[in-house]
Motif scaffolding. Structure first.
Motif, short mmCIF file in Angstrom:
data_model
loop_
_atom_site.label_atom_id
_atom_site.label_comp_id
_atom_site.label_asym_id
_atom_site.label_seq_id
_atom_site.Cartn_x
_atom_site.Cartn_y
_atom_site.Cartn_z
N ILE A 1 0.85 -1.20 0.00
CA ILE A 1 0.00 0.00 0.00
C ILE A 1 0.87 1.25 0.00
O ILE A 1 0.63 2.20 -0.75
CB ILE A 1 -0.97 -0.01 1.20
CG1 ILE A 1 -2.01 -1.11 1.03
CG2 ILE A 1 -1.65 1.36 1.35
CD1 ILE A 1 -2.83 -1.39 2.29
N LYS A 2 1.90 1.24 0.84
CA LYS A 2 2.83 2.39 0.88
C LYS A 2 3.51 2.61 -0.47
O LYS A 2 3.68 3.74 -0.90
CB LYS A 2 3.89 2.19 1.96
CG LYS A 2 3.39 2.48 3.35
CD LYS A 2 4.40 2.32 4.46
CE LYS A 2 5.83 2.28 4.13
NZ LYS A 2 6.73 2.10 5.27
N ILE A 3 3.90 1.55 -1.13
CA ILE A 3 4.55 1.66 -2.44
C ILE A 3 3.57 2.22 -3.47
O ILE A 3 3.93 3.09 -4.27
CB ILE A 3 5.12 0.30 -2.89
CG1 ILE A 3 6.26 -0.12 -1.94
CG2 ILE A 3 5.62 0.38 -4.33
CD1 ILE A 3 6.71 -1.56 -2.11
N MET B 1 0.75 -5.80 -6.33
CA MET B 1 0.16 -4.49 -6.02
C MET B 1 -1.05 -4.70 -5.11
O MET B 1 -1.81 -5.66 -5.28
CB MET B 1 -0.28 -3.83 -7.32
CG MET B 1 -0.92 -2.49 -7.15
SD MET B 1 -1.25 -1.80 -8.80
CE MET B 1 -2.39 -0.52 -8.32
N ALA B 2 -1.22 -3.78 -4.18
CA ALA B 2 -2.41 -3.82 -3.32
C ALA B 2 -3.64 -3.53 -4.18
O ALA B 2 -3.56 -2.79 -5.17
CB ALA B 2 -2.29 -2.78 -2.21
N GLN B 3 -4.75 -4.10 -3.80
CA GLN B 3 -6.01 -3.80 -4.49
C GLN B 3 -6.24 -2.29 -4.48
O GLN B 3 -5.90 -1.60 -3.52
CB GLN B 3 -7.18 -4.50 -3.79
CG GLN B 3 -7.21 -5.97 -3.99
CD GLN B 3 -7.81 -6.37 -5.34
OE1 GLN B 3 -8.17 -5.53 -6.16
NE2 GLN B 3 -7.92 -7.66 -5.55
N ARG B 4 -6.86 -1.80 -5.53
CA ARG B 4 -7.11 -0.36 -5.65
C ARG B 4 -7.96 0.19 -4.50
O ARG B 4 -7.84 1.34 -4.13
CB ARG B 4 -7.74 -0.05 -6.99
CG ARG B 4 -6.77 -0.22 -8.14
CD ARG B 4 -7.36 0.12 -9.46
NE ARG B 4 -6.70 -0.19 -10.71
CZ ARG B 4 -5.54 -0.71 -10.97
NH1 ARG B 4 -4.76 -1.05 -10.00
NH2 ARG B 4 -5.08 -0.94 -12.18
N LEU C 1 -5.88 1.66 -1.93
CA LEU C 1 -5.13 2.84 -2.35
C LEU C 1 -6.02 4.07 -2.51
O LEU C 1 -5.52 5.18 -2.67
CB LEU C 1 -4.41 2.56 -3.68
CG LEU C 1 -3.48 1.35 -3.69
CD1 LEU C 1 -2.96 1.10 -5.11
CD2 LEU C 1 -2.33 1.52 -2.72
N ASP C 2 -7.32 3.88 -2.48
CA ASP C 2 -8.29 4.94 -2.73
C ASP C 2 -8.53 5.78 -1.47
O ASP C 2 -9.05 5.29 -0.48
CB ASP C 2 -9.60 4.32 -3.21
CG ASP C 2 -10.66 5.33 -3.58
OD1 ASP C 2 -10.43 6.55 -3.45
OD2 ASP C 2 -11.75 4.90 -4.00
N LYS C 3 -8.18 7.04 -1.54
CA LYS C 3 -8.34 7.95 -0.40
C LYS C 3 -9.82 8.11 -0.02
O LYS C 3 -10.14 8.36 1.13
CB LYS C 3 -7.70 9.29 -0.68
CG LYS C 3 -6.19 9.20 -0.78
CD LYS C 3 -5.55 10.57 -0.86
CE LYS C 3 -4.07 10.53 -1.10
NZ LYS C 3 -3.28 9.64 -0.34
#
Length: 133
Positions: free
Chosen positions: A28-30, A71-74, A77-79
């Protein structure tokens, strides 16, 4: 997928949970597809540990594979997802309810840190089960 029922329950299998969370949090950080090595570096754990555990995160749908990288699921990553959590889940009522039940007298950190860690712990301890309609 339409859900007809949500069951909240205590997690029963905590084996490897901390390592899995470290791997997920690092990805997630990446914020973009990354190699196992890069995820291991970001997580501060060995590449061997990532190699052993990362496929579990793919199998349970928390990570996806993009061009042989992870990759983490979107959704993670969604604010807007975090804004929703703040507005609808981690409400002032929840914070007040937890704070009322905590004993702060033996803690060596400030009260707000005890409360933050307690909320995080509660979220980690419970899982939800969604049933399809």
């Amino acid at each position: 997928m339409v859900m007809s029922d949500i069951n909240v329950k205590l997690k029963h299998n905590l084996e490897d949970a901390n390592t899995l969370f470290k791997i997920l949090f690092a990805s997630i950080k990446i914020g973009k597809p990354a190699s196992r090595r890069k995820i291991a570096d970001a997580a501060g754990i060995s590449s061997q540990l990532v190699d052993y555990h990362i496929d579990k995160l793919v199998k349970n749908g928390q990570l996806i594979v993009v061009d042989s990288k992870y990759m983490a699921q979107r959704a993670f990553l969604d604010k807007n997802t975090y804004k929703f959590l703040k507005d609808k889940v981690i409400t002032q009522d929840l914070v007040d309810n937890i704070a009322y039940k905590l004993d702060f007298t033996q803690a060596e950190v400030q009260d707000h840190e005890v409360l933050e860690e307690s909320i995080i712990t509660l979220l980690k301890l419970f899982t939800i089960e969604l049933k399809e309609k």
